[in-house]
Design a protein around this motif. Structure first.
Motif, PDB file in Angstrom:
ATOM      1  N   ALA A 123       0.837  -1.207   0.000  1.00 48.71           N
ATOM      2  CA  ALA A 123       0.000   0.000   0.000  1.00 48.71           C
ATOM      3  C   ALA A 123       0.867   1.250   0.000  1.00 48.71           C
ATOM      4  CB  ALA A 123      -0.904   0.003   1.222  1.00 48.71           C
ATOM      5  N   LEU A 124       0.267   2.351  -0.468  1.00 49.31           N
ATOM      6  CA  LEU A 124       0.975   3.628  -0.549  1.00 49.31           C
ATOM      7  C   LEU A 124      -0.011   4.740  -0.209  1.00 49.31           C
ATOM      8  CD1 LEU A 124       3.790   4.768  -1.638  1.00 49.31           C
ATOM      9  CD2 LEU A 124       2.592   5.145  -3.799  1.00 49.31           C
ATOM     10  N   TYR A 125       0.439   5.706   0.609  1.00 45.55           N
ATOM     11  CA  TYR A 125      -0.377   6.882   0.921  1.00 45.55           C
ATOM     12  C   TYR A 125      -0.019   7.973  -0.074  1.00 45.55           C
ATOM     13  CZ  TYR A 125      -1.970  11.016   3.556  1.00 45.55           C
ATOM     14  OH  TYR A 125      -2.570  12.194   3.941  1.00 45.55           O
ATOM     15  N   SER A 126      -1.015   8.637  -0.631  1.00 46.23           N
ATOM     16  CA  SER A 126      -0.722   9.673  -1.627  1.00 46.23           C
ATOM     17  C   SER A 126      -1.775  10.769  -1.618  1.00 46.23           C
ATOM     18  CB  SER A 126      -0.682   9.069  -3.038  1.00 46.23           C
ATOM     19  OG  SER A 126      -0.361  10.082  -3.987  1.00 46.23           O
ATOM     20  N   ALA A 127      -1.360  11.936  -2.099  1.00 49.55           N
ATOM     21  CA  ALA A 127      -2.316  12.993  -2.424  1.00 49.55           C
ATOM     22  C   ALA A 127      -2.722  12.833  -3.881  1.00 49.55           C
ATOM     23  CB  ALA A 127      -1.681  14.359  -2.223  1.00 49.55           C
ATOM     24  N   MET A 128      -3.968  13.211  -4.183  1.00 48.80           N
ATOM     25  CA  MET A 128      -4.440  13.331  -5.563  1.00 48.80           C
ATOM     26  C   MET A 128      -4.629  14.825  -5.780  1.00 48.80           C
ATOM     27  SD  MET A 128      -7.681  11.385  -7.310  1.00 48.80           S
ATOM     28  CE  MET A 128      -8.996  12.055  -6.286  1.00 48.80           C
ATOM     29  N   LEU A 129      -3.896  15.382  -6.749  1.00 53.31           N
ATOM     30  CA  LEU A 129      -3.842  16.840  -6.904  1.00 53.31           C
ATOM     31  C   LEU A 129      -4.646  17.327  -8.099  1.00 53.31           C
ATOM     32  CD1 LEU A 129       0.024  17.289  -6.391  1.00 53.31           C
ATOM     33  CD2 LEU A 129      -1.780  17.389  -4.658  1.00 53.31           C
ATOM     34  N   ASN A 130      -5.043  18.606  -8.031  1.00 48.45           N
ATOM     35  CA  ASN A 130      -5.583  19.242  -9.224  1.00 48.45           C
ATOM     36  C   ASN A 130      -4.416  19.842 -10.024  1.00 48.45           C
ATOM     37  OD1 ASN A 130      -4.918  21.664  -7.929  1.00 48.45           O
ATOM     38  ND2 ASN A 130      -7.010  21.992  -7.172  1.00 48.45           N
ATOM     39  N   LYS A 131      -4.734  20.468 -11.140  1.00 48.17           N
ATOM     40  CA  LYS A 131      -3.656  20.928 -12.034  1.00 48.17           C
ATOM     41  C   LYS A 131      -2.775  21.981 -11.370  1.00 48.17           C
ATOM     42  CE  LYS A 131      -5.004  19.049 -16.256  1.00 48.17           C
ATOM     43  NZ  LYS A 131      -6.428  18.616 -16.267  1.00 48.17           N
ATOM     44  N   ALA A 132      -3.376  22.764 -10.438  1.00 53.72           N
ATOM     45  CA  ALA A 132      -2.606  23.809  -9.760  1.00 53.72           C
ATOM     46  C   ALA A 132      -1.734  23.251  -8.634  1.00 53.72           C
ATOM     47  CB  ALA A 132      -3.568  24.861  -9.200  1.00 53.72           C
ATOM     48  N   GLU A 142     -18.004  12.050  -4.247  1.00 56.16           N
ATOM     49  CA  GLU A 142     -18.519  12.339  -5.584  1.00 56.16           C
ATOM     50  C   GLU A 142     -17.501  13.036  -6.465  1.00 56.16           C
ATOM     51  OE1 GLU A 142     -22.495  13.974  -5.495  1.00 56.16           O
ATOM     52  OE2 GLU A 142     -23.036  12.403  -4.051  1.00 56.16           O
ATOM     53  N   LYS A 143     -16.822  14.054  -5.886  1.00 51.78           N
ATOM     54  CA  LYS A 143     -15.849  14.774  -6.727  1.00 51.78           C
ATOM     55  C   LYS A 143     -14.662  13.881  -7.058  1.00 51.78           C
ATOM     56  CE  LYS A 143     -12.785  16.924  -3.382  1.00 51.78           C
ATOM     57  NZ  LYS A 143     -11.994  18.089  -3.022  1.00 51.78           N
ATOM     58  N   ASP A 144     -14.296  12.995  -6.129  1.00 57.10           N
ATOM     59  CA  ASP A 144     -13.182  12.071  -6.386  1.00 57.10           C
ATOM     60  C   ASP A 144     -13.521  11.152  -7.553  1.00 57.10           C
ATOM     61  OD1 ASP A 144     -11.996  13.168  -4.172  1.00 57.10           O
ATOM     62  OD2 ASP A 144     -11.889  11.313  -3.011  1.00 57.10           O
ATOM     63  N   LEU A 145     -14.721  10.545  -7.480  1.00 54.86           N
ATOM     64  CA  LEU A 145     -15.117   9.598  -8.526  1.00 54.86           C
ATOM     65  C   LEU A 145     -15.198  10.298  -9.880  1.00 54.86           C
ATOM     66  CD1 LEU A 145     -17.804   7.518  -6.601  1.00 54.86           C
ATOM     67  CD2 LEU A 145     -15.667   6.631  -7.568  1.00 54.86           C
ATOM     68  N   ILE A 176      -6.972  17.443  -3.999  1.00 52.64           N
ATOM     69  CA  ILE A 176      -8.368  17.029  -4.213  1.00 52.64           C
ATOM     70  C   ILE A 176      -8.775  16.062  -3.101  1.00 52.64           C
ATOM     71  CG2 ILE A 176      -9.924  15.716  -5.718  1.00 52.64           C
ATOM     72  CD1 ILE A 176      -8.337  16.777  -8.102  1.00 52.64           C
ATOM     73  N   ASP A 177      -7.853  15.167  -2.743  1.00 50.84           N
ATOM     74  CA  ASP A 177      -8.097  14.227  -1.639  1.00 50.84           C
ATOM     75  C   ASP A 177      -6.775  13.559  -1.281  1.00 50.84           C
ATOM     76  OD1 ASP A 177      -9.500  12.943   0.325  1.00 50.84           O
ATOM     77  OD2 ASP A 177     -10.606  11.597  -1.002  1.00 50.84           O
ATOM     78  N   ASP A 178      -6.749  12.952  -0.090  1.00 55.65           N
ATOM     79  CA  ASP A 178      -5.652  12.038   0.237  1.00 55.65           C
ATOM     80  C   ASP A 178      -6.232  10.634   0.296  1.00 55.65           C
ATOM     81  OD1 ASP A 178      -7.041  12.562   2.640  1.00 55.65           O
ATOM     82  OD2 ASP A 178      -5.277  12.161   3.864  1.00 55.65           O
ATOM     83  N   LEU A 179      -5.435   9.643  -0.027  1.00 50.90           N
ATOM     84  CA  LEU A 179      -5.970   8.288  -0.189  1.00 50.90           C
ATOM     85  C   LEU A 179      -4.887   7.245   0.046  1.00 50.90           C
ATOM     86  CD1 LEU A 179      -4.714   7.352  -3.127  1.00 50.90           C
ATOM     87  CD2 LEU A 179      -6.484   8.859  -3.990  1.00 50.90           C
ATOM     88  N   VAL A 219      -8.726   3.613  -1.452  1.00 50.30           N
ATOM     89  CA  VAL A 219      -9.672   3.958  -0.392  1.00 50.30           C
ATOM     90  C   VAL A 219      -9.585   5.471  -0.210  1.00 50.30           C
ATOM     91  CG1 VAL A 219     -10.373   3.658   2.009  1.00 50.30           C
ATOM     92  CG2 VAL A 219      -9.468   1.703   0.716  1.00 50.30           C
ATOM     93  N   VAL A 220     -10.713   6.149  -0.512  1.00 46.58           N
ATOM     94  CA  VAL A 220     -10.747   7.608  -0.468  1.00 46.58           C
ATOM     95  C   VAL A 220     -11.750   8.065   0.598  1.00 46.58           C
ATOM     96  CG1 VAL A 220     -10.141   7.700  -2.915  1.00 46.58           C
ATOM     97  CG2 VAL A 220     -12.534   7.940  -2.254  1.00 46.58           C
TER      98      VAL A 220
END
Lengths: 131, 367
Positions: free
Chosen positions: B83-92, B119-122, B96-99, B112-113
């Motif tokens: 497993a790995l912990y990561s951020a999911m980023l927007n273009k800037a 909703e915005k993640d999906l 958007i979320d950590d997961l 796992v978010v």
């Protein structure tokens, strides 16, 4: 919850008042209030001799989850505060109507009981909140 | 009335005080938040985390897709189950979320978010996935619990079929595995050892009851928050959001800068923040005066500027108030926090505050 002390007056803000023989009034928060707040971790008390206005800030009780203002239910002068609460705020959880008292005030005017709640009225308020 | 997890009846039966959390009716506590907190630090507690969102990603190019989608690099995931912990980023470069992402096999990764961002993640993941022919499938009809604490795995092992039990107990931290109809991962959000267990919704009540019978204490969101704060684990929406880069949220360690030619979403924005010497610090605070630090309180750094507490509260393990805060750039160790108009003294301390049952800031407390 069902056993509200019958010798106290209450407020809709979930505080209680006891009229002492010397004319002073002891104030605390009700069992319902301490239960809703959860484990208390800090109490901010007023200064002795401080003048308080009815409805103004009197104390702040902080539980693990949130801070909550306690308002002065009457106008008057603070004659004593429960210093034991600084080191042991959970006294309010354990004994809200006894060791967990918060402030003792000398009222500046005669107390108008019609602005406070009797035990029956307060119980009715709790029943309404539960409904 | 909010949405109910498959464990709703169990919470009611256990005397939970329920609150709304992201549209879900969730337990805040079952009597005493502090006792639940201590149970996790000292023995074992169980949390219903069924409101979290599980998303399976499948396809021949799923690894390439995740190397583009996430700021951390799934190229690090080579052993199955890792497993790995990561951020999911927007273009800037905002979060958007950590997961957590699990490597199941070369054509299947599991995410796992957070619940509140579902909703915005999906929508975001689906939008990015089309170019890679990756199938995005939310897993429903599932419950998920976290069993956490030094005794959690040992006590929870009875709910895993014997066929898989030994392998599950031998699994190392930050790995997950399938065990019959369960998915078991050695992950969590408390700073303690333990498992997160995904199960079919129709088995949730039975397994919950067995875990409680094994002496695991039911714990609510209240304890979950004080535990994660002590462990200095970020809460999405409080410590970071779409306007904040991971570099200003204590998540710099989760960004995989190398290889330099990996083009992940948000990389250019992050590089600009990294080059900015005035970027804000994200620190741990210990309150030296009496009182309790809370989210959004103003932090004043004499002669430097002002910042804000992003997560504050009382630490049951330490017996003092602690916080995470975003503060102006600079080299300083002390600040003050505006608590109802009074300036209280705080000290900047290393994080985590508590890990594996032990206070990690002993020296700072004694000073």
């Amino acid at each position: 919850m069902s056993d509200l002390p019958g010798d106290l007056l209450y407020t809709s803000e979930h505080e209680w008042l006891r009229r002492e023989e010397d004319g002073s009034v002891t104030i605390g928060i009700t069992d319902h209030a301490q239960s809703a707040l959860g484990d208390l971790v800090y109490v901010e008390l007023p200064e002795v001799d401080q003048e308080l206005d009815s409805g103004g800030d009197m104390a702040v009780v902080e539980s693990v989850k949130a801070a909550s203002d306690v308002y002065a239910p009457i106008s008057g002068t603070v004659v004593a505060v429960n210093d034991e609460l600084s080191d042991d705020p959970e006294r309010i959880n354990a004994d809200p109507y006894g060791d967990g008292w918060i402030v003792q005030m000398q009222p500046s005017d005669a107390i108008d009981e019609s602005e406070l709640l009797s035990p029956d009225d307060y119980q009715a308020l709790l029943d309404e909140e539960d409904a | 009335m909010g949405a109910r997890t498959p464990l709703y009846e169990q919470h009611v039966a256990a005397g939970a005080r329920l609150v709304d959390f992201g549209g879900w009716d969730m337990p805040l506590h079952y009597g005493s938040q502090k006792e639940e907190h201590h149970a996790v630090r000292q023995a074992a507690g169980i949390f219903d985390v069924s409101h979290m969102t599980i998303v399976d990603l499948t396809g021949a190019r799923v690894r390439d897709f995740l190397r583009y989608l996430l700021a951390n690099d799934v190229a690090k995931l080579q052993a199955p189950g890792k497993a790995l912990y990561s951020a999911m980023l927007n273009k800037a470069g905002g979060v958007i979320d950590d997961l957590i992402v699990y490597f199941m096999d070369e054509q299947w990764f599991r995410l796992v978010v957070n619940a509140a961002t579902r909703e915005k993640d999906l929508a975001w993941i689906r939008q990015q996935a089309t170019a890679f022919d990756v199938v995005v499938a939310e897993q429903t009809d599932r419950a998920m619990v976290a069993v956490q604490g030094p005794e959690a795995r040992e006590r929870a092992a009875i709910c895993i079929d014997e066929e898989w039990r030994e392998q599950a107990l031998a699994m190392r931290p930050f790995f997950g595995m399938e065990a019959g109809d369960l998915f078991v991962a050695r992950t969590g959000y408390t700073g303690e050892d333990g498992w997160e267990i995904v199960m079919p919704a129709n088995r949730a009540a039975e397994l919950w009851d067995r875990l409680l019978a094994a002496g695991i204490v039911p714990c609510g969101l209240g304890a979950r928050d004080t535990l994660r704060l002590e462990a200095a684990m970020n809460l999405y929406g409080s410590d970071m959001d779409e306007t904040i880069s991971p570099l200003e949220a204590g998540m710099g360690w989760t960004i995989a800068w190398e290889p330099a030619d990996r083009d992940f979403i948000g990389r250019a924005g992050l590089e600009a923040v990294r080059a900015d010497v005035k970027r804000q610090r994200f620190v741990g605070l210990l309150l030296e005066d009496k009182g309790v630090l809370r989210n959004h309180q103003r932090v004043v750094v004499d002669g430097v500027g002002e910042g804000e507490i992003t997560s504050g509260g009382f630490s049951p393990t330490i017996g003092r108030s602690i916080a995470l805060a975003r503060l102006p750039a600079g080299d300083y160790q002390r600040a003050q926090v505006d608590v109802r108009g009074k300036l209280l003294n705080v000290r900047i301390v290393p994080t985590p505050f508590v890990r594996n049952g032990k206070i990690k800031i002993e020296q700072e407390i004694e000073q």
